[in-house]
Design a protein around this motif. Structure first.
Motif, PDB file in Angstrom:
ATOM      1  N   LEU A   1       0.616   9.347  -4.693  1.00  0.00           N
ATOM      2  CA  LEU A   1      -0.719   9.320  -3.850  1.00  0.00           C
ATOM      3  C   LEU A   1      -0.283   9.358  -2.257  1.00  0.00           C
ATOM      4  CD1 LEU A   1      -3.308   7.371  -5.735  1.00  0.00           C
ATOM      5  CD2 LEU A   1      -2.983   9.849  -5.641  1.00  0.00           C
ATOM      6  N   LYS A   2      -1.077   9.307  -1.409  1.00  0.00           N
ATOM      7  CA  LYS A   2      -1.126   9.220   0.060  1.00  0.00           C
ATOM      8  C   LYS A   2      -1.503   7.736   0.085  1.00  0.00           C
ATOM      9  CE  LYS A   2      -1.615  13.794   1.551  1.00  0.00           C
ATOM     10  NZ  LYS A   2      -2.710  14.839   2.449  1.00  0.00           N
ATOM     11  N   PRO A   3      -1.027   7.045   1.380  1.00  0.00           N
ATOM     12  CA  PRO A   3      -1.299   5.745   1.441  1.00  0.00           C
ATOM     13  C   PRO A   3      -2.760   5.348   1.554  1.00  0.00           C
ATOM     14  CG  PRO A   3       0.635   6.017   2.601  1.00  0.00           C
ATOM     15  CD  PRO A   3       0.404   7.271   2.109  1.00  0.00           C
TER      16      PRO A   3
ATOM     17  N   GLN B   1       0.860  -1.383   0.129  1.00  0.00           N
ATOM     18  CA  GLN B   1       0.113   0.060   0.157  1.00  0.00           C
ATOM     19  C   GLN B   1       0.784   1.263  -0.223  1.00  0.00           C
ATOM     20  OE1 GLN B   1      -2.207   0.679   3.516  1.00  0.00           O
ATOM     21  NE2 GLN B   1      -4.188   1.164   2.439  1.00  0.00           N
TER      22      GLN B   1
ATOM     23  N   GLN C   1      -4.928   6.949   0.288  1.00  0.00           N
ATOM     24  CA  GLN C   1      -5.799   6.841  -1.115  1.00  0.00           C
ATOM     25  C   GLN C   1      -5.514   5.681  -1.720  1.00  0.00           C
ATOM     26  OE1 GLN C   1      -3.511  10.832  -1.944  1.00  0.00           O
ATOM     27  NE2 GLN C   1      -5.691  11.558  -2.758  1.00  0.00           N
ATOM     28  N   VAL C   2      -4.832   4.505  -1.314  1.00  0.00           N
ATOM     29  CA  VAL C   2      -4.735   3.323  -2.150  1.00  0.00           C
ATOM     30  C   VAL C   2      -5.452   2.324  -1.121  1.00  0.00           C
ATOM     31  CG1 VAL C   2      -3.121   1.633  -2.638  1.00  0.00           C
ATOM     32  CG2 VAL C   2      -2.464   4.213  -2.715  1.00  0.00           C
TER      33      VAL C   2
ATOM     34  N   ALA D   1       1.407   3.733  -3.194  1.00  0.00           N
ATOM     35  CA  ALA D   1       1.037   5.095  -3.201  1.00  0.00           C
ATOM     36  C   ALA D   1       2.271   5.898  -3.714  1.00  0.00           C
ATOM     37  CB  ALA D   1       0.711   5.420  -1.791  1.00  0.00           C
TER      38      ALA D   1
END
Length: 757
Positions: A411-413, A402, A415-416, A406
């Protein structure tokens, strides 16, 4: 509002890894927000409990953590229960099911204490979330034979707490004290009365009650489910085809991608001629993407796998390739390193005591690179959008995947979303510290999006990709010199290992629990913790830097250390003219009662002293890994210059056997896996290129080659120890020791080569 506190408070020995894998800060989450975040907002009883690390990890990790603060910590919840109005009990498991039975054995722990109807229990994979993290490491993963031993108390406590909450809810409804009610198979009953309520009728009320503390757990004598042979919950779906593996993912508008990776690890693309690839019907695009170890590759994207595969094979690529090893030269390099001083791992007594020995035996052992080669090759599906990423994969390491997915996506974790699918085997390959196959899928999805296509994409590795694409069990060389006294007992044991470090260069290198003073504990496990009394004992190691990616492989360092130790012990027994089992028993440290029990049980069950048909011999090996002790006796012959293993008798001490059927299956599997490596397993390289590509060159054991195998469990009421891997290490040395009796020769290089002994 009732709140669930999810706290991570790592001490200094754990902080590096915990910081790498999670925020490392306490968080408070409302029940409503938690349900929404984990996709469980749907009624019924959802229970989350955080427990301290009571006896969570055995072996090197638990030993290293003994100096931690005595005060218990509060960890993220590790498991959840949902009880529906239809009385179905859903148990969410934060591990990967890839053949080991975790979707059955972990629910058994909860169901035992919950006192529910087992016929109404179902299980499912959990989402990727810190609440499912291993309590010691702060990460959600499946590996190290830890699933049951890290969850035994934790999951049972959850079941017992849920039962108490249900009883309290019923007592409140009836206006009686909780002591006036009890349970029976999913029903709360009034003691001495006629009233009863099902769990489904009480679930909503129970959900609003505070989680009790200090619940009493059953003793092993009170178990009604744990210890009972129990059929697996996931078998029906696998039989009828409804079980969804990573390879089964089908999404609307999904693309399929196959990647051309550099033929030497770390290579880069210089020039591509993709005209022939683009001409294949179904091929949509050809995109250059990053691949593992800093290299670059070329992804061919199509509406189906076969066009993508054909397109990949039609590419004309000019590569910039680094220098790579050739196996024969690498072994010579290792031999040279074995003659040089190494890092001292253990030193007891005087290593020079060997000079006064009545007899000295010296041996060199060579173990090749080994591929994992699971039946389901690697694959991952990624759907990248502007502010979110969803990944479908059979992964062993959700937390790390994760985080690294990301990072690759920008992205930020949070968001995953990682959706854990069934895995068709893995043996460690799906727990990669670099998250290579997951990150590759994200990189392809990112390249597609940059090219104007926002759609899910599945990246599939062919069998050839899987075997040639790394990672491998390291090639390792051992050099052992043992001095014996006039009575045939060892008075000095000098042991040198040469091989790549698995942990070096990964985030685990900063974790003193497993990597300290330049020593990778996974490389020397099984030697430094020998159960035998060796008065003058010295172990050294040298770690060469080689351009070949290495990774844990089922039972990790024990795959080679067990062989070196157990074949040498057997050689000493023969030199001393002693029975090999008696010799081992005499050498065992008195505190090693579990080794003794396993040896005595396997001697009895294998009819060790009975006469065999002409041309057959028995061999013995015993080894402790992941806190379980396994002794194996192999009955072997040589048929037309081929090794034939007819029968294997196993004895295991694994503490409480939660599901004896799982014990049988895992030991059978470990025997098959280890025997495959002993008879056939070998990855070789020429100028950095892997020479094997598929099962014709990298065979696996066939059904007709599987020996008749029996498993016998040493009675033990102690908490469970590891099960997924301990069956593998003893089989190769047991066979080798039988072959030595047949041929009078010692086999010190794997796989077995009868002509070279």
């Amino acid at each position: 509002m009732y709140r669930i506190e999810a706290l991570i408070e790592p001490d200094s020995s754990e902080s590096s890894l915990a910081d790498s894998l999670s925020s490392g800060h306490p968080v408070a989450v409302s029940r409503r927000d938690f349900l929404k975040a984990t996709g469980m907002a749907g009624g019924g009883l959802m229970l989350a409990i955080g427990l301290g690390p009571r006896g969570l990890l055995g072996g090197r990790v638990a030993h290293a953590a003994e100096g931690a603060a005595a005060a218990p910590k509060v960890y993220p919840p590790a498991a959840f229960i949902r009880i529906g109005e239809d009385e179905q009990v859903s148990i969410i498991v934060g591990k990967l099911e890839f053949g080991q039975g975790v979707l059955t054995s972990m629910p058994m722990l909860i169901a035992e204490e919950l006192d529910c109807d087992w016929n109404k229990v179902r299980s499912e994979h959990a989402p990727a979330d810190v609440v499912y993290a291993n309590p010691l490491f702060g990460a959600q993963f499946t590996g190290g034979s830890m699933s049951i031993r890290t969850s035994y108390v934790q999951m049972r406590t959850i079941g017992a707490s849920a039962r108490q909450m249900l009883m309290t809810a019923a007592a409140q409804r009836w206006g009686v004290s909780p002591e006036k009610v009890s349970t029976r198979r999913g029903v709360v009953i009034e003691n001495g009365g006629k009233r009863s309520l099902t769990y489904g009728q009480l679930a909503q009320e129970a959900m609003n009650l505070p989680v009790p503390s200090g619940v009493k757990l059953k003793t092993p004598k009170e178990f009604t489910l744990i210890g009972r042979p129990t059929r697996r919950l996931d078998s029906p779906s696998k039989v009828n085809g409804s079980a969804q593996f990573g390879m089964d993912v089908r999404l609307p508008d999904m693309r399929l991608a196959v990647i051309a990776r550099p033929p030497v690890f770390g290579g880069k693309v210089v020039k591509i001629d993709d005209a022939k690839a683009r001409a294949i019907p179904g091929v949509e695009s050809v995109l250059q993407v990053p691949v593992d170890r800093g290299g670059t590759g070329v992804a061919v994207i199509a509406k189906g796998y076969w066009p993508a595969h054909q397109g990949r094979d039609a590419l004309d690529i000019q590569w910039d390739l680094p220098a790579g090893p050739t196996t024969s030269a690498q072994i010579e390099q290792y031999r040279s390193l074995a003659s040089q001083p190494g890092t001292v791992v253990r030193s007891d007594g005087d290593p020079k005591a060997i000079e006064g020995a009545a007899r000295v035996i010296e041996a060199e052992y060579v173990f090749p690179y080994l591929a994992h080669a699971p039946m389901e090759p690697l694959n991952a599906t990624a759907h990248l959008k502007a502010d979110s990423l969803t990944v479908w994969a059979g992964t062993q390491f959700q937390t790390l995947d994760q985080a690294q997915a990301a990072a690759a996506a920008g992205l930020k974790p949070e968001q995953v979303k990682i959706i854990t699918m069934y895995g068709g085997g893995g043996f460690g390959r799906r727990a990669n510290p670099h998250s290579d196959f997951v990150v590759e899928a994200v990189n392809v999805a990112k390249a597609m999006r940059q090219a104007g296509v926002e759609a899910p994409v599945k990246v599939i590795w062919s069998r050839e990709d899987d075997i040639r694409g790394g990672y491998y069990r390291p090639l390792v060389l051992h050099r052992v010199r043992v001095g014996m006294d006039k009575d045939g007992l060892p008075i000095a044991w000098n042991h040198m290992l040469v091989g790549q470090s698995i942990l070096k260069g990964t985030l685990f290198e900063s974790v003193p629990l497993v990597f300290k003073n330049g020593i990778d504990s996974t490389s020397v496990e099984g030697v430094i913790d020998t159960p035998y009394r060796l008065p003058n004992f010295r172990v050294e190691v040298n770690y060469p830097d080689i351009n070949v990616p290495v990774l844990w492989w089922r039972s990790v360092g024990h795959t080679h250390t067990a062989y070196a130790v157990e074949t040498m012990i057997d050689e000493l027994a023969v030199a001393a003219n002693k029975d090999p089992i008696d010799y081992r028993l005499a050498l065992l440290d008195p505190k090693e009662t579990r080794h003794r029990a396993a040896l005595e049980l396997v001697r009895s069950k294998s009819n060790w002293g009975a006469k065999l048909p002409a041309g057959r011999a028995r061999g013995i090996a015993v080894h402790k890994s992941f806190e379980s002790v396994v002794a194996e006796v192999a009955e072997v012959s040589i048929d037309q210059a081929q090794v034939r293993v007819h029968k294997v008798t196993c004895a295991i001490d694994c503490g409480v056997a939660v599901n004896p059927l799982t014990v049988d299956a895992q030991i059978f599997s470990g025997v098959a896996f280890g025997l495959t490596a002993a008879l056939y397993g070998r990855i070789t390289l020429k100028d950095g290129r892997v020479e094997q590509s598929n099962f014709p060159e990298y065979p696996v054991l066939r059904f007709n080659e599987m020996p008749q195998t029996s498993v016998h469990i040493v009675p033990n009421s102690a908490d469970p120890t590891g099960l997924g891997e301990p069956g593998t290490p003893p089989i190769a040395p047991a066979v080798a020791n039988a072959l030595a009796r047949l041929t009078g020769k010692r086999f010190r290089r794997l796989p077995f080569d009868l002509s070279a002994a």
